[in-house]
Motif scaffolding. Structure first.
Motif, PDB file in Angstrom:
ATOM      1  N   VAL A 228      70.838  22.064  65.403  1.00 56.60           N
ATOM      2  CA  VAL A 228      72.091  21.468  64.934  1.00 56.60           C
ATOM      3  C   VAL A 228      71.793  20.689  63.661  1.00 56.60           C
ATOM      4  O   VAL A 228      70.844  19.895  63.609  1.00 56.60           O
ATOM      5  CB  VAL A 228      72.703  20.530  65.990  1.00 56.60           C
ATOM      6  N   ILE A 293      80.519  18.870  64.549  1.00 62.44           N
ATOM      7  CA  ILE A 293      79.251  18.375  65.076  1.00 62.44           C
ATOM      8  C   ILE A 293      79.118  16.850  65.022  1.00 62.44           C
ATOM      9  O   ILE A 293      78.106  16.309  65.457  1.00 62.44           O
ATOM     10  CB  ILE A 293      78.049  19.032  64.364  1.00 62.44           C
ATOM     11  N   LEU A 308      76.678  24.739  72.353  1.00 66.26           N
ATOM     12  CA  LEU A 308      75.347  25.273  72.050  1.00 66.26           C
ATOM     13  C   LEU A 308      74.937  26.320  73.083  1.00 66.26           C
ATOM     14  O   LEU A 308      74.394  27.369  72.732  1.00 66.26           O
ATOM     15  CB  LEU A 308      74.304  24.149  72.027  1.00 66.26           C
TER      16      LEU A 308
END
Length: 327
Positions: A228, A293, A308
């Motif tokens: 990420v 995010i 995810l």
């Protein structure tokens, strides 16, 4: 109906971004979480061994973290620090009273010869955590920062100097001689999914991956690897990652971070605000996913953690189908 076996997720994490990602995964149902945390920020203060990233992970998952500042214990007192200051000690590293208790315990155990890995595990269990807190090495590895004024420890740069000096070089002292823990290698080998948290790649993630054997174990794992981005629209939520990237010759963007991770990740999740980087990131051989995010609340963290898992499942299924078609 019989519940399916839990998904074994191994998270590589450091800093506040790592703790947020850990919290999201920790509160997902049917996930068996192992966290390999950064120990290169560790340093001795007032004769005590302090492990800031491991403690931030522990305090966050135990729900005792000071959420306003992102580290330390909530509703903390500073009487011990006040006394040290009165006695003329240097107290720029702000440690709360209950925090001191943890550092006293850790230091006592270390002096008894106990493995730091076992100490971190026992602290996590004492705080009621139902996940595995794992150190990449039991050896001392410390990040050093070179500025115009010379070399600083990471905590001197981060806390005392408040990240103000320009970073000209990073060095991870003693990392080439460090021995990887069996616990870290096993967590990577047994994982169904490996996640790289949205942590500062240079001072939170690379000090883990550069411990001899860790990156090799990540690459050897058959589990999907997903990262990420810690950068959103060219900036960070907290910390000096963007300025560090720029001053050390990297692009301070989601693409710049993807370049650092491209040789071992399968998937990279970036913010919708960085959609312009998708083509370039895909060109690195990564499969890119757009999402929101920024994690402000626990719901945000859990939602992103679930996303995810979904991205890795769908992506792995498509890759498997493509392999079958080409066979």
């Amino acid at each position: 109906m019989t519940q399916s076996a839990p998904i074994k997720v191994t998270l590589i994490a450091g800093g506040v971004g790592g703790a947020k990602m850990a919290e999201g995964l920790y509160h997902l149902e049917n996930v068996e979480l192992s966290i390999i945390g950064n120990i290169a920020d560790d340093e001795a203060f007032h004769g005590l061994w302090v492990s800031p990233d491991i403690d931030t992970l522990t305090y966050t998952l135990a729900d005792v973290i000071d959420r306003q500042q992102g580290w330390g214990v909530a509703n903390e007192g500073h009487r011990a620090l006040d006394t040290l200051s009165k006695l003329g000690d240097d107290t720029w590293m702000s440690l709360g009273d209950r925090d001191f208790g943890l550092h006293i315990y850790r230091t006592h155990r270390r002096r008894q010869g106990d493995r730091p890995t076992h100490i971190a595990r026992d602290i996590a269990k004492s705080f009621g955590l139902e996940c595995e807190m794992i150190l990449p090495t039991d050896d001392t590895v410390q990040t050093r920062v070179r500025t115009e004024a010379g070399w600083l420890s990471f905590q001197e740069y981060f806390v005392k100097e408040r990240c103000a000096p320009e970073v000209r070089e990073l060095h991870y002292d003693h990392i080439e001689d460090a021995h990887t823990t069996e616990e870290a290698l096993n967590a990577l080998a047994e994982a169904d999914l490996i996640v790289v948290a949205p942590s500062n790649p240079l001072v939170s993630i690379l000090p883990i991956l550069k411990v001899p054997g860790i990156l090799e174990a990540v690459k050897a794992s058959k589990a999907p690897k997903i990262g990420v981005s810690p950068i959103i629209n060219g900036g960070v939520v907290k910390g000096p990652a963007d300025r560090m990237l720029s001053s050390l010759g990297y692009e301070a963007s989601a693409f710049g971070v993807a370049q650092i991770y491209a040789d071992f990740l399968d998937f990279f999740v970036i913010d919708h605000a960085d959609e312009q980087h998708v083509t370039a990131i895909n060109g690195l051989g990564l499969r890119t996913s757009l999402d929101t995010i920024l994690m402000k609340t626990r719901d945000d963290k859990v939602r992103l953690a679930a996303a995810l898992l979904a991205v890795s499942r769908v992506g792995s299924k498509k890759a498997s189908e493509a392999q079958e078609l080409s066979a």
